[in-house]
Design an enzyme around this catalytic site. Structure first.
Site, PDB file in Angstrom:
ATOM      1  N   TYR A 284      -0.301   2.928   4.577  1.00 35.86           N
ATOM      2  CA  TYR A 284      -1.172   2.123   3.698  1.00 35.86           C
ATOM      3  C   TYR A 284      -0.380   1.029   3.061  1.00 35.86           C
ATOM      4  CZ  TYR A 284      -5.825   0.639   2.753  1.00 35.86           C
ATOM      5  OH  TYR A 284      -7.067  -0.096   2.435  1.00 35.86           O
ATOM      6  N   TYR A 334      -5.767  -7.027   7.291  1.00 30.93           N
ATOM      7  CA  TYR A 334      -6.153  -6.182   6.258  1.00 30.93           C
ATOM      8  C   TYR A 334      -7.609  -5.759   6.881  1.00 30.93           C
ATOM      9  CZ  TYR A 334      -7.930  -3.975   2.064  1.00 30.93           C
ATOM     10  OH  TYR A 334      -8.334  -2.950   1.332  1.00 30.93           O
TER      11      TYR A 334
END
Length: 380
Positions: A284, A334
């Site tokens: 991430y 995203y």
């Protein structure tokens, strides 16, 4: 675990989708079911994020899913990503549902922008300690952490920038990535404007409109479906000592992410593998400094050694730990980490645009700075 991801689907990734968030969710789920060779009538479970505006029953109505026997949501923004798959797998393994779809969809660029100061968030007890001091955005919160990490271990802005350069390099060859054909150099990273020192613009992930969905079912049923499944070897959640949301500044050591350490221990124990067995890491990457700290918490290098690990070339596609071959959230899109899980599935299938050879195990992590989650995906 005896469950697997058998379908992946996504909308286009844009800055202005022109559709409602419900339409984005429905498109992503429909695409994932098509990929899995299943119909809406096969679905009896749905899992999403508490931050998602698309109610499970609304998604079911839009797609013609007749009945749900399991529906659930996971807290903490991007930290929920891998936990949605964990909950889906648990539902399948316990018999609560047979086919569960995990989804996340939003207009995060054209609609509600998470990177802005949120006046209502100041009322949250965690945020009330930091908002009056001017730490009112995720970038500002991470900047405080990053500055301490630099002080302790001698990391520099260039060390953070190398993560952005790698992600954008991989995104540049991914036709689905927003930054397709747009790599950056370290010099360009350094020249990008400050957002909150020591974070440059190119240390911060983009804002995206879009949706991603994943289909989870039993490993037994997966054998009869058209595409190669990605078996869920391990799935865990983690919250650490003195945990706050993005502002865990009251710990003895401000340079760690102990919640990711909890996830790491659980993943290695449950999967029976260790860091040296990971072929691809999908980490991430909403802010570059947290990628370095994840490498340390996950056991790929020692405390404070991530900057040298990254500089060695280990994260290149031909390195010892290829990072985010799809371009990550810095380069592809995203989507609160859900697009990273989809990339993990592609790497296991052998169908990724930037395919790594001989993939047996893929590590995927979820949001950092918050209670989080992780997955190990692999061959059957």
């Amino acid at each position: 675990m005896s469950a697997a991801i058998v379908g992946i689907g996504a909308t286009d990734f844009s800055k202005d989708s022109g559709r409602s968030e419900l339409q984005l969710a429905a498109e992503a789920v429909r695409a994932a079911l098509s990929d899995a060779g299943l119909q809406p009538s096969d679905v009896d479970g749905l899992v999403s994020f508490t931050m998602d505006t698309n109610a499970e029953i609304a998604v079911a109505r839009e797609l013609g899913i007749p009945e749900l026997t399991f529906f659930s949501r996971v807290h903490y923004g991007g930290g929920a990503a891998c936990a949605t798959v964990q909950q889906a797998a648990m539902a399948v393994e316990t018999g609560a549902a047979k086919v569960v779809v995990c989804y996340r969809a939003f207009n995060e660029r054209s609609g509600h922008r998470f990177g802005q100061v949120q006046t209502a968030a100041a009322a949250n007890i965690d945020n009330s300690w930091s908002y009056p001091m001017g730490l009112g955005t995720p970038a500002a919160m991470v900047a405080m952490f990053a500055r301490r990490y630099m002080h302790e271990y001698g990391a520099t802005s260039e060390d953070f920038g190398r993560i952005a350069v790698i992600d954008r390099k991989h995104a540049a060859t991914n036709p689905h990535a927003w930054f397709h054909n747009r790599p950056i150099t370290l010099e360009e990273h350094q020249a990008s404007r400050w957002i909150a020192e020591p974070l440059h613009l190119l240390d911060c992930c983009q804002e995206t409109d879009g949706g991603v969905a994943l289909v989870v079912t039993s490993a037994e049923r997966a054998r009869d479906l058209p595409n190669k499944p990605a078996h869920i070897k391990a799935a865990t959640q983690g919250s650490g000592i003195d945990q706050f949301t993005m502002t865990s500044y009251y710990r003895d050591d401000l340079t760690r992410l102990p919640e990711m350490g909890v996830v790491a221990r659980g993943l290695w124990e449950k999967s029976g593998i260790g860091p040296s067995d990971v072929d691809v890491a999908v980490l991430y990457d909403h802010f570059t400094p947290f990628v370095l700290v994840q490498l340390e918490e996950l056991g790929f290098c020692g405390r404070g050694e991530a900057k040298d690990f990254v500089a060695s070339g280990a994260l290149e596609l031909d390195g010892m730990l290829p990072l985010n071959p799809h371009g990550g959230q810095l380069g592809e899109a995203y989507l609160h980490g859900m697009n990273g899980i989809a990339e993990g599935v592609r790497q296991v299938r052998g169908t990724a645009v930037n395919q790594v050879g001989g993939v047996e195990h893929v590590l995927v992590t979820a949001g950092t700075g918050v209670p989080t989650s992780g997955l190990v995906l692999g061959q059957g």
